[in-house]
Motif scaffolding. Structure first.
Motif, PDB file in Angstrom:
ATOM      1  N   ARG A 163       0.821  -1.209   0.000  1.00 15.68           N
ATOM      2  CA  ARG A 163       0.000   0.000   0.000  1.00 15.68           C
ATOM      3  C   ARG A 163       0.859   1.265   0.000  1.00 15.68           C
ATOM      4  O   ARG A 163       0.492   2.267  -0.624  1.00 15.68           O
ATOM      5  N   HIS A 164       1.975   1.215   0.694  1.00 14.70           N
ATOM      6  CA  HIS A 164       2.785   2.421   0.843  1.00 14.70           C
ATOM      7  C   HIS A 164       3.762   2.634  -0.298  1.00 14.70           C
ATOM      8  O   HIS A 164       4.511   3.619  -0.298  1.00 14.70           O
ATOM      9  N   LEU A 165       3.743   1.755  -1.277  1.00 12.51           N
ATOM     10  CA  LEU A 165       4.578   1.927  -2.466  1.00 12.51           C
ATOM     11  C   LEU A 165       3.735   2.012  -3.726  1.00 12.51           C
ATOM     12  O   LEU A 165       4.253   1.913  -4.842  1.00 12.51           O
ATOM     13  N   SER A 166       2.429   2.204  -3.564  1.00 11.93           N
ATOM     14  CA  SER A 166       1.494   2.151  -4.681  1.00 11.93           C
ATOM     15  C   SER A 166       0.841   3.497  -4.934  1.00 11.93           C
ATOM     16  O   SER A 166       0.537   4.246  -3.995  1.00 11.93           O
ATOM     17  N   ALA A 167       0.570   3.768  -6.199  1.00  9.45           N
ATOM     18  CA  ALA A 167      -0.137   4.984  -6.583  1.00  9.45           C
ATOM     19  C   ALA A 167      -1.635   4.753  -6.709  1.00  9.45           C
ATOM     20  O   ALA A 167      -2.370   5.673  -7.079  1.00  9.45           O
ATOM     21  N   THR A 209       0.881   2.961   8.643  1.00  6.55           N
ATOM     22  CA  THR A 209       1.800   4.065   8.360  1.00  6.55           C
ATOM     23  C   THR A 209       3.048   3.616   7.604  1.00  6.55           C
ATOM     24  O   THR A 209       3.388   2.427   7.556  1.00  6.55           O
ATOM     25  N   LEU A 210       3.729   4.610   7.055  1.00  8.55           N
ATOM     26  CA  LEU A 210       5.021   4.354   6.416  1.00  8.55           C
ATOM     27  C   LEU A 210       6.009   3.710   7.380  1.00  8.55           C
ATOM     28  O   LEU A 210       6.766   2.810   7.005  1.00  8.55           O
ATOM     29  N   ALA A 211       6.001   4.172   8.632  1.00  9.54           N
ATOM     30  CA  ALA A 211       6.921   3.614   9.628  1.00  9.54           C
ATOM     31  C   ALA A 211       6.664   2.129   9.838  1.00  9.54           C
ATOM     32  O   ALA A 211       7.606   1.334   9.986  1.00  9.54           O
ATOM     33  N   LEU A 232       9.775   4.975   1.143  1.00 12.44           N
ATOM     34  CA  LEU A 232       9.286   4.615   2.473  1.00 12.44           C
ATOM     35  C   LEU A 232       9.706   5.631   3.535  1.00 12.44           C
ATOM     36  O   LEU A 232       9.175   5.614   4.648  1.00 12.44           O
ATOM     37  N   GLY A 233      10.616   6.503   3.185  1.00  8.97           N
ATOM     38  CA  GLY A 233      11.019   7.555   4.116  1.00  8.97           C
ATOM     39  C   GLY A 233      10.469   8.921   3.762  1.00  8.97           C
ATOM     40  O   GLY A 233      10.769   9.907   4.442  1.00  8.97           O
ATOM     41  N   SER A 237       4.588   9.840   0.519  1.00  9.02           N
ATOM     42  CA  SER A 237       4.195   8.483   0.130  1.00  9.02           C
ATOM     43  C   SER A 237       3.101   7.917   1.036  1.00  9.02           C
ATOM     44  O   SER A 237       2.606   6.810   0.788  1.00  9.02           O
ATOM     45  N   GLU A 238       2.733   8.644   2.088  1.00  8.57           N
ATOM     46  CA  GLU A 238       1.753   8.124   3.037  1.00  8.57           C
ATOM     47  C   GLU A 238       0.411   7.869   2.347  1.00  8.57           C
ATOM     48  O   GLU A 238      -0.006   8.611   1.449  1.00  8.57           O
ATOM     49  N   SER A 239      -0.248   6.803   2.753  1.00 13.22           N
ATOM     50  CA  SER A 239      -1.535   6.422   2.171  1.00 13.22           C
ATOM     51  C   SER A 239      -2.654   7.328   2.685  1.00 13.22           C
ATOM     52  O   SER A 239      -2.448   8.168   3.557  1.00 13.22           O
TER      53      SER A 239
END
Length: 427
Positions: A163-167, A209-211, A232-233, A237-239
């Motif tokens: 989820r956190h690497l997706s557009a 979360t990204l964390a 990821l940092g 990029s947060e959903s």
């Protein structure tokens, strides 16, 4: 009741598996949940191994004009008149899935509050809708997906990272649909039936979360390329989070679950004069470890004289951590089953079936397999090395050689793993 023959025991197990699959067919579970048609347009989107069949059923019951696009796994398509059906690869995403995701985002652009978006989501949708964030290549996303699959991470952990690497996932597709009303119809294949984890939640808000995503990657020791590490940092990029004022109205209905499937199997067992015990619909863990634990439960049950003709039912999703570089042909269900057979050591009167309700366990066009009291004996007679097959993740080849594979073809549904252990006589 007399002790059943080998043939009858097999028929009982297969009858329970077939009933579990039938209970989760879109034709059964989707029509009662269809929303009221809108004043404006109806647009259908979706992804997953059952999405094409879901779209086909929706078209047959929808009383108004409809357009849309769904993406399913290669070989799982169903004919639709107005909703386009595209196919892509699973479990490792491909360029066809990426193109489908781009087309889906374009399809929902420019909708109004009078329009309705119906999301048809089922297991497998996450891999079928790969659209990396800017700066991340599809090849990098594919490599990460393969690493996650090999790592033994749970489906929830894998989806958090995805989820956190997706557009498009993690609520981003829902945001693209706004201000239209969104109604999600979800066929759950995940423990706990959280819609967020079905297809990685393209049209539901994401509280993770990204964390958390970064911690999962670190926990499993997965090396990241610089672009993925940077994403990821990066706070951008947060959903999309619950309560985001940019979202339109969203309603989500889980229309089929592993529990429903187990209850259907239990009813078949009762009609056969068996006593069903549902151990749970959300069992997780390493497949071979789960097989050992289930064997212990079966052994204890078989040791009780009153337990004759009892069946232990369970669902959920196990994982496989690849420990061998050998080219094994395996899946999590048959790996669990082979581990169970080894642990039982030919215990008389105990039969078992493990299979995936979508008809494909791992990468093989085989749903699962059946183990019998003489599985190890028959394997030895053929020169099959049972422990070696388990260590090489080669259980499909093992059970195929014995003639004990369970083949259904694509089933049109997906409510995850199914396991049934039949105890026909005290041990």
């Amino acid at each position: 009741m007399k002790t059943p023959t080998d043939t009858q025991a097999r028929e009982w197990l297969r009858g329970m598996f077939d009933a579990a699959i039938a209970s989760a067919q879109p034709a059964v579970c989707l029509p009662p949940h269809l929303p009221t048609p809108p004043r404006g347009r109806t647009v259908v989107i979706g992804a997953g191994k059952a999405s094409a069949q879901m779209a086909q059923v929706l078209e047959a019951h929808w009383p108004a004009p409809v357009t849309g696009l769904v993406v399913t796994r290669y070989g799982h398509a169903a004919a639709c008149q107005h909703i386009r059906v595209l196919e892509a690869d699973h479990p490792v995403p491909d360029a066809a899935g990426m193109a489908a995701a781009q087309q889906m985002l374009a399809l929902v652009a420019g909708l109004t509050p009078d329009d309705l978006v119906i999301g048809l989501w089922s297991g497998g949708g996450s891999a079928l809708l790969p659209l990396p964030l800017p700066g991340i290549t599809l090849a990098e996303k594919q490599a990460l997906n393969q690493a996650l699959l090999r790592s033994g991470a749970s489906i929830g952990e894998m989806n958090c990272v995805r989820r956190h690497l997706s557009a498009i996932k993690g609520g981003r597709l829902a945001l693209a649909c706004s201000p239209a009303r969104v109604v999600n119809l979800v066929m759950s294949d995940v423990p706990g039936d959280d819609p967020l984890d079905v297809a990685s939640g393209p049209t539901v808000a994401d509280p993770t979360t990204l964390a958390q995503a970064l911690a999962i990657v670190q926990r499993y020791g997965i090396a990241l390329p610089p672009a993925v590490q940077a994403a990821l940092g990066n706070p951008s990029s947060e959903s999309i989070k619950p309560g985001d004022q940019r979202l339109g109205p969203i309603a989500t209905h889980v229309i089929a679950t592993p529990r429903h499937a187990l209850e259907a199997a239990a009813e078949v067992a009762r009609r056969a004069g068996l006593e069903p015990i549902i151990l749970g619909d959300a069992l997780e863990g390493e497949a071979r470890d789960m097989g050992t634990v289930l064997a212990g439960m079966a052994r204890y049950t078989a040791s009780t004289p009153s337990a004759r003709h009892r069946v232990l039912l369970s669902g959920g999703e196990s994982t496989v951590t690849l420990r061998s570089t050998a080219p094994g042909r395996g899946g999590r269900n048959v790996e669990c089953l082979l581990s169970l057979a080894l642990s039982l050591k030919g215990l008389p009167g105990v039969y078992a079936l493990a299979g995936d309700t979508d008809g494909i366990d791992g990468l093989e066009p085989v749903a699962g397999a059946i183990a019998t009291p003489d599985t190890l004996e028959r394997a030895a007679a053929q020169g099959l090395q049972t422990t070696a097959a388990l260590d090489a993740h080669d259980a499909h080849r093992f059970f195929g050689a014995l003639g004990d594979a369970v083949v259904t073809g694509p089933t049109g549904t997906n409510v995850n793993d199914f396991r049934a252990i039949l105890i026909t006589a005290p041990g």
